[in-house]
Design a protein around this motif. Structure first.
Motif, PDB file in Angstrom:
ATOM      1  N   UNK A 374      41.308  48.117  38.576  1.00  0.00           N
ATOM      2  CA  UNK A 374      40.888  46.726  38.710  1.00  0.00           C
ATOM      3  C   UNK A 374      40.360  46.451  40.118  1.00  0.00           C
ATOM      4  N   UNK A 375      39.304  45.675  40.214  1.00  0.00           N
ATOM      5  CA  UNK A 375      38.767  45.280  41.513  1.00  0.00           C
ATOM      6  C   UNK A 375      39.488  44.018  41.959  1.00  0.00           C
ATOM      7  N   UNK A 376      40.193  44.136  43.059  1.00  0.00           N
ATOM      8  CA  UNK A 376      40.944  42.979  43.558  1.00  0.00           C
ATOM      9  C   UNK A 376      39.996  42.066  44.314  1.00  0.00           C
ATOM     10  N   UNK A 377      40.149  40.787  44.049  1.00  0.00           N
ATOM     11  CA  UNK A 377      39.251  39.853  44.732  1.00  0.00           C
ATOM     12  C   UNK A 377      40.051  38.739  45.380  1.00  0.00           C
ATOM     13  N   UNK A 378      39.699  38.429  46.600  1.00  0.00           N
ATOM     14  CA  UNK A 378      40.267  37.247  47.226  1.00  0.00           C
ATOM     15  C   UNK A 378      39.249  36.674  48.196  1.00  0.00           C
ATOM     16  N   UNK A 379      39.098  35.371  48.129  1.00  0.00           N
ATOM     17  CA  UNK A 379      38.100  34.745  48.983  1.00  0.00           C
ATOM     18  C   UNK A 379      38.462  34.902  50.454  1.00  0.00           C
ATOM     19  N   UNK A 380      39.777  34.824  50.726  1.00  0.00           N
ATOM     20  CA  UNK A 380      40.193  34.840  52.114  1.00  0.00           C
ATOM     21  C   UNK A 380      39.857  36.163  52.778  1.00  0.00           C
ATOM     22  N   UNK A 381      40.153  37.266  52.078  1.00  0.00           N
ATOM     23  CA  UNK A 381      39.905  38.560  52.699  1.00  0.00           C
ATOM     24  C   UNK A 381      38.427  38.942  52.602  1.00  0.00           C
ATOM     25  N   UNK A 382      37.647  38.093  51.990  1.00  0.00           N
ATOM     26  CA  UNK A 382      36.218  38.366  51.923  1.00  0.00           C
ATOM     27  C   UNK A 382      35.857  39.474  50.943  1.00  0.00           C
ATOM     28  N   UNK A 383      36.759  39.808  50.032  1.00  0.00           N
ATOM     29  CA  UNK A 383      36.487  40.905  49.110  1.00  0.00           C
ATOM     30  C   UNK A 383      36.017  40.399  47.746  1.00  0.00           C
ATOM     31  N   UNK A 384      35.575  39.155  47.684  1.00  0.00           N
ATOM     32  CA  UNK A 384      35.160  38.700  46.358  1.00  0.00           C
ATOM     33  C   UNK A 384      33.731  39.141  46.066  1.00  0.00           C
ATOM     34  N   UNK A 385      33.535  39.459  44.816  1.00  0.00           N
ATOM     35  CA  UNK A 385      32.280  40.051  44.385  1.00  0.00           C
ATOM     36  C   UNK A 385      31.330  38.946  43.933  1.00  0.00           C
ATOM     37  N   UNK A 386      30.163  38.923  44.521  1.00  0.00           N
ATOM     38  CA  UNK A 386      29.199  37.901  44.124  1.00  0.00           C
ATOM     39  C   UNK A 386      28.349  38.407  42.969  1.00  0.00           C
ATOM     40  N   UNK A 387      27.713  37.457  42.336  1.00  0.00           N
ATOM     41  CA  UNK A 387      26.800  37.791  41.254  1.00  0.00           C
ATOM     42  C   UNK A 387      25.713  38.733  41.763  1.00  0.00           C
ATOM     43  N   UNK A 388      25.266  38.464  42.985  1.00  0.00           N
ATOM     44  CA  UNK A 388      24.212  39.276  43.560  1.00  0.00           C
ATOM     45  C   UNK A 388      24.661  40.718  43.766  1.00  0.00           C
ATOM     46  N   UNK A 389      25.925  40.889  44.175  1.00  0.00           N
ATOM     47  CA  UNK A 389      26.476  42.241  44.331  1.00  0.00           C
ATOM     48  C   UNK A 389      26.338  43.025  43.027  1.00  0.00           C
ATOM     49  N   UNK A 390      26.715  42.366  41.941  1.00  0.00           N
ATOM     50  CA  UNK A 390      26.724  43.050  40.646  1.00  0.00           C
ATOM     51  C   UNK A 390      25.300  43.407  40.219  1.00  0.00           C
ATOM     52  N   UNK A 391      24.404  42.452  40.351  1.00  0.00           N
ATOM     53  CA  UNK A 391      23.025  42.702  39.940  1.00  0.00           C
ATOM     54  C   UNK A 391      22.414  43.815  40.777  1.00  0.00           C
ATOM     55  N   UNK A 392      22.680  43.774  42.079  1.00  0.00           N
ATOM     56  CA  UNK A 392      22.112  44.794  42.959  1.00  0.00           C
ATOM     57  C   UNK A 392      22.654  46.177  42.616  1.00  0.00           C
ATOM     58  N   UNK A 393      23.929  46.236  42.262  1.00  0.00           N
ATOM     59  CA  UNK A 393      24.524  47.547  42.031  1.00  0.00           C
ATOM     60  C   UNK A 393      24.171  48.145  40.675  1.00  0.00           C
ATOM     61  N   UNK A 394      24.249  47.353  39.624  1.00  0.00           N
ATOM     62  CA  UNK A 394      24.046  47.955  38.305  1.00  0.00           C
ATOM     63  C   UNK A 394      22.708  47.573  37.663  1.00  0.00           C
ATOM     64  N   UNK A 395      22.048  46.591  38.205  1.00  0.00           N
ATOM     65  CA  UNK A 395      20.757  46.216  37.634  1.00  0.00           C
ATOM     66  C   UNK A 395      20.871  45.072  36.647  1.00  0.00           C
TER      67      UNK A 395
END
Length: 562
Positions: A374-395
């Motif tokens: 599982x990808x852990x996400x938290x806004x505070x630690x800055x590890x949240x995945x944006x929509x743009x991240x996903x599109x850029x990575x997988x297309x």
RNA sequence: GGUCCCGUAGCUCAGCUGGAUAGAGCAGCGGACUUCUAAUCCGCAGGUCGCAGGUUCGAAUCCUGCCGGGAUCGCCA
């Protein structure tokens, strides 16, 4: 047969199993009781009449009383004429008869970049809108900007801090409660460029509105960019703030209107059962009579500080939609808003005098994984995945197809590794590959037989009756399902059906293709038999048209080579 | 406690709004690449459709009650 017999339960449709003929009906079983006959006896009588029809080759009574109809052999190839004629428009229908429908989706708060959680709703709403358009509805795609709540004030304060930073001030760590993201730095810089230091040294009231306005505009621009990267678009961006600004207080006006209809009152609400919220205070408040319209409780319109609740604004917004001519509304929400559905539907009934209908499609959460973890996400630690991240990575295409290859109310596990590295796990490639293969055959045919061989006129003149192999007929039957599938998917507001259909259509095609590997006489291009070649080119051209049309609905590209 | 959603093959999911012998993919096993592109195909194996009732010619599908999982529960959005 009694005149008042119920015919509504009679179905005439292609059976699941091709062994049961081309068309089957349950008419005899449904009508047996009113007719006072045994189902099979009645079926035999009906079958006898049907056998006299020219286009029907055979009729059988089977099972408990099904009537299975086999059509004349030429029937199926004829279907292709319709596809060749209409091309990618085959299956378009007038189900909506130009009826207006409003689809609202995304509606993310303008306080930051699009989160991956927004992704599914965005794709779903966009594909649903495409589907309804294809089915003949007049669709408006809408985004509701929540630009009136407290959180846009927080946004403004956060941007103001970045503004001071841009002016050279040392701001230190971002205080708790403000948005820490770097994406606000350009907003601060733009403010500094526009206003210099003229916004400093004043109390908040002096600059808040200005900064808020600039910040919201910047956020919306960013969100539009993100959506564009996903191939998602909207026709209307509706501002919540506009309900109380400009033409006056439309929320207040609406509450007054509901009040005149006796739908608003001052009263107390029962506290929720079970554990009581800590700050619960039993007090008199302004309530909407949602219970009269099927909700479980009446719902507050004003907060304790006298301002409007989100719900009050949302009522005014939906009332506005109705007045703009949308009796049919569809909202796409995250599943965490499920508890909100009944009250919103109640409100729509109330403000439309019962004329309006709201269907709320809840989209379940997407769980992100990477290689099974599982990808852990938290806004505070800055590890949240944006929509743009996903599109850029997988297309864009894989993201969209994956999101749509699941019913909206089923949870979805999204594994980056599966979608990228092990790409054969992803059905989008399977479907795109089918389209690419067809494109490839057509290119080869044009090269070997001349460009006119694949021209529309030549394909229309092809001897389609020569398509008689079982695998070819399977493919044709599948294509014949397309218009019906479009209709039913549109009625059910379920674009995932299109995705599954495309997978099956592709499967039928790939199967046929591979038969040509085993038996060369089944290849599409047969230099020793050009007329048969033309028929087969017509067959796969039709397949490509439907694949392209379906992919277009899903917002996925129909690639010509891979 | 109330409300909503989900429970189908070892895993991930479809199942055309009540139809016939419940289907795919992945994983497993066995086959097909001098190709119109093997990102493909063919075969085998795999099921008390959470449980129990009810409705009817007929239920994975509709109704009721349980069991299990998730979401949510005045003023946030």
């Amino acid at each position: 047969m009694p005149a008042d017999s119920d015919f509504s339960k009679i179905a005439v449709e292609p059976p699941r199993d091709a062994a049961h003929g081309d068309i089957a009906t349950n008419a005899a079983m449904v009508l047996a009781r009113p007719a006072g006959l045994k189902p099979r006896d009645l079926a035999e009588q009906i079958a006898k009449l049907l056998r006299e029809e020219d286009e029907i080759e055979g009729v059988e009574v089977a099972g408990p009383g099904f009537i299975n109809i086999r059509l004349a052999p030429l029937f199926w190839p004829q279907v292709l004429h319709g596809v060749l004629e209409a091309g990618r428009d085959f299956g378009r229908c007038r189900l909506g008869t130009a009826q207006k429908v409003n689809v609202e989706y995304v509606s993310a708060n303008p306080t930051g970049p699009m989160h991956v959680g927004h992704c599914r709703g965005a794709v779903f709403g966009d594909a649903l809108a495409n589907l309804l358009d294809f089915a003949g509805f007049e669709v408006t795609r809408e985004y509701y900007i929540n630009d009136a709540g407290a959180q846009v004030d927080v946004l403004a304060r956060s941007a103001y801090l970045r503004y001071r930073e841009a002016l050279g001030e040392e701001i230190g760590a971002i205080p708790e409660g403000l948005y820490p993201g770097d994406y606000l730095k350009p907003v601060g810089a733009a403010l500094a460029a526009e206003f210099g230091d003229s916004l400093t040294g004043h109390p908040e009231e002096a600059w808040l509105e200005t900064v808020r306005e600039r910040a919201i505009a910047a956020m919306m621009e960013m969100i539009r960019d993100d959506l564009a990267a996903l191939n998602v678009r909207h026709d209307v961006f509706f501002s919540e703030r506009s309900l109380v600004r400009g033409e006056g207080d439309r929320i207040g006006a609406l509450i007054a209107e509901l009040g005149r209809d006796g739908l608003v009152y001052e009263g107390r609400l029962d506290p929720p059962k079970g554990k009581l919220p800590e700050d619960w205070e039993d007090r008199e408040q302004t309530l909407f009579r949602a219970r009269e319209f099927g909700d479980d409780s009446d719902r507050p319109l004003l907060k304790s500080d006298g301002s409007y609740t989100y719900f009050a604004a949302d009522i005014a917004y939906h009332a506005d939609k109705f007045r703009r001519g949308f009796a049919d509304m569809i909202d796409v929400w995250g599943a965490d808003h499920g508890g909100y559905v009944k009250r919103m539907q109640a409100a729509v009934k109330a403000v439309s005098g019962g004329e309006g209908a709201l269907d709320v499609k809840l989209v379940q959460l997407v769980k992100l994984y990477r290689g099974g973890e599982p990808v852990k996400m938290s806004k505070r630690s800055g590890t949240f995945v944006t929509l743009r991240d996903v599109v850029d990575e997988v297309g864009r295409d894989p993201v969209r197809f994956m999101m749509l290859y699941r019913k909206n109310d089923a949870p979805l596990d999204f594994d980056f590794q599966k979608v990228t590295e092990q790409s054969r796990d992803n059905p989008v490639f399977y479907v795109q590959y089918a389209h690419a293969r067809i494109s490839s055959v057509l290119r080869n045919a044009a090269e070997e037989l001349g460009a006119e061989a694949v021209s529309a006129a030549n394909l229309r003149a092809a001897p389609l009756e020569r398509l008689d192999d079982a695998a070819e007929l399977t493919l044709i039957r599948r294509m014949a399902e397309w218009p019906r599938l479009v209709e039913q998917a549109a009625l059910a507001h379920e674009p995932h059906r299109v995705a599954f259909y495309l997978y099956e259509l592709s499967s039928d095609f790939h199967g046929l293709w591979n038969r040509g590997k085993d038996s060369p006489q089944l290849r599409f291009i047969r230099k020793d038999d050009t007329s048969l070649t033309f028929a087969r080119l017509a067959l796969i051209q039709c397949t490509a048209s439907i694949l392209a049309a379906g992919l277009d609905i899903l917002g996925v590209e129909a690639v010509e080579e891979m």
